[in-house]
Enzyme design. Sequence first.
Site, PDB file in Angstrom:
ATOM      1  CB  SER A 237       2.065  -7.418  -6.267  1.00  0.00           C
ATOM      2  OG  SER A 237       3.114  -6.695  -5.700  1.00  0.00           O
TER       3      SER A 237
ATOM      4  CG  HIS B  30       2.160  -2.516  -7.977  1.00  0.00           C
ATOM      5  ND1 HIS B  30       3.079  -2.366  -6.967  1.00  0.00           N
ATOM      6  CD2 HIS B  30       1.448  -3.627  -7.673  1.00  0.00           C
ATOM      7  CE1 HIS B  30       2.921  -3.331  -6.085  1.00  0.00           C
ATOM      8  NE2 HIS B  30       1.947  -4.115  -6.492  1.00  0.00           N
TER       9      HIS B  30
END
Length: 187
Positions: free
Chosen positions: A73, A96
Amino acid sequence: MEGHQLLPQNIKTTKYEHVLPQLAAIEESPEIGGLLILINTVGGDIEAGLAIAELIRGLSTPAVSLVLGGGHSIGVPMAVAAKVSMIAPSAAMTIHPVRMNGTVLGVPQAFAYLQKIQERIVRFVAQNSRVGEQEYLRMMHRTDELADDMGSVINGAEAVEMGLIDRLGTLSDALGELHRMIGAKED
């Protein structure tokens, strides 16, 4: 840098906002010749993570990042911000879309805000790696890899192959590169 949750003082976790003044102090210190950034994070605070990444990118002090375990992330921008980025062969990175926990108002402004944050992350990663914005977005929006989410999990070799990270490495490789950079700066 590890962890991402605000936990009691007796539980070990990095509080990202505590890293910011330390990075500024490193830049100002004549005693510090270089910075090795060890990254093992599941992600977390986007604003603080981007602030850390911007400070790392702006250092004149030689900096090498090494992703160990996971650089997931917001760990991705932090990893690519260093002058040289490395990843352990067994490490992984998750790419993501931006998401939030808690109450989110279902109004267009909330979604526009999330989109702007995501654009900042994509632009930063593209500017600090060899991955283009469209390729990074494609990895972010994959629907065939994660069972309950969108995105991609890439291992160390894949991160290097796609140009996200400069090269595979170990602790000794990262330290060797850092010492080389320090020596070059002193010459």
